[in-house]
Write an enzyme that holds these catalytic residues in place. Structure first.
Site, PDB file in Angstrom:
ATOM      1  N   ALA A  35       0.942  -1.533   0.147  1.00 12.59           N
ATOM      2  CA  ALA A  35      -0.030  -0.681   0.213  1.00 12.59           C
ATOM      3  C   ALA A  35       1.145   1.542  -0.082  1.00 12.59           C
ATOM      4  CB  ALA A  35      -1.116  -0.019   1.163  1.00 12.59           C
TER       5      ALA A  35
ATOM      6  N   VAL B 201       2.139   4.953  -0.208  1.00  8.29           N
ATOM      7  CA  VAL B 201       2.298   6.013   0.823  1.00  8.29           C
ATOM      8  C   VAL B 201       1.888   7.498  -0.073  1.00  8.29           C
ATOM      9  CG1 VAL B 201       3.070   6.163   2.743  1.00  8.29           C
ATOM     10  CG2 VAL B 201       4.596   7.322   1.244  1.00  8.29           C
TER      11      VAL B 201
ATOM     12  N   VAL C 183       4.488  -1.287   3.396  1.00  9.94           N
ATOM     13  CA  VAL C 183       3.807   0.521   3.241  1.00  9.94           C
ATOM     14  C   VAL C 183       5.002   0.295   2.258  1.00  9.94           C
ATOM     15  CG1 VAL C 183       4.358   2.882   3.877  1.00  9.94           C
ATOM     16  CG2 VAL C 183       3.601   1.028   5.385  1.00  9.94           C
ATOM     17  N   LYS C 184       5.087   0.507   1.180  1.00 14.36           N
ATOM     18  CA  LYS C 184       5.163   1.390  -0.348  1.00 14.36           C
ATOM     19  C   LYS C 184       5.756   2.856  -0.135  1.00 14.36           C
ATOM     20  CE  LYS C 184       4.087  -0.151  -4.960  1.00 14.36           C
ATOM     21  NZ  LYS C 184       3.562  -0.419  -6.161  1.00 14.36           N
ATOM     22  N   VAL C 185       6.949   2.652  -0.519  1.00 13.05           N
ATOM     23  CA  VAL C 185       8.150   4.159   0.377  1.00 13.05           C
ATOM     24  C   VAL C 185       8.528   3.964  -1.874  1.00 13.05           C
ATOM     25  CG1 VAL C 185       9.137   5.492   1.530  1.00 13.05           C
ATOM     26  CG2 VAL C 185       8.057   3.635   2.392  1.00 13.05           C
TER      27      VAL C 185
END
Length: 218
Positions: free
Chosen positions: A60, A62, A86-88
């Site tokens: 998912a 940001v 968390v995809k950064v």
């Protein structure tokens, strides 16, 4: 090799899950918008809906590009479901956020990686996954598969545990080539997975079996 599907389409995710080979999902705001999913609450709910279909990790992304914003969004995403990764983005504040999340035990996927140096930074910061975009490199006449080979060599040299997630997969041969050079994960459209099923000799052979069976039972 893990198979992820790169979409926000629930029907396609269900189809891949039912095939029995799906290990996870990657998605992003563009893919959400393609499915008509807009507004923060709807997007967050959609991530949970995806998690309820698949057994594996769900990336998912940001939207913020500053450290504080990425941390705030990332912590909110991570609390949605235990399967959330968390995809950064690969930017300076993104690397800082990767380190922050790693120290907090929050799993991450560093996205928009286009060079071995970027992949090295992501691994040093503790990223769970690194996503080199091989298809987009191919689009500008650059060898995307070579990038994955270089990352594989660097990670093996130093024992980094960060998994190479080959992203921007365009077709079935990308999947085969990534498997040959040791990508840990591939993510692409459902068609790139379905394409692995297809071979004309399989179709011809099956047709012949059925023809012979029909003759013997007529």
């Amino acid at each position: 090799m893990k198979f992820f599907i790169d979409t926000a389409n629930l029907d396609q995710i269900k189809e891949a899950q039912e095939l029995g080979v799906l290990d996870g999902v990657t998605t992003n705001p563009s893919l959400m918008a393609k499915e008509g999913i807009t507004g923060k609450d709807n997007i967050l709910k959609h991530y949970v809906d995806i998690c309820n279909i698949v057994d594996g990790d769900v990336s998912a992304e940001v939207v913020a590009t500053d450290f504080e914003g990425m941390v705030r969004e990332g912590e909110e995403l991570a609390e949605l479901h235990e399967q959330i990764v968390v995809k950064v983005p690969m930017i300076k504040d993104g690397v800082k956020a990767l380190k922050y999340f790693s120290d907090k035990g929050i799993r991450t996927n560093c996205t928009l990686v286009f060079s071995p140096g970027q992949a090295l930074l992501a691994a040093k910061a503790g990223a769970t996954y690194v996503s080199p975009f091989l298809g987009r490199l191919d689009d500008i006449s650059t060898d995307g598969l070579n990038l994955i080979s270089e990352i594989r060599l660097i990670y093996d040299n130093y024992g980094f545990e960060t998994q190479i997630l080959a992203a921007s997969i365009r077709h079935t041969m990308h999947v085969i080539d990534c498997a040959k050079i040791g990508a840990d994960v591939m993510t692409g459209p459902l068609s790139s997975i379905d394409g692995l099923l297809k071979h004309p000799l399989t179709d011809i052979g099956l047709a012949k079996f059925l023809e012979d069976y029909a003759k013997g039972n007529s």
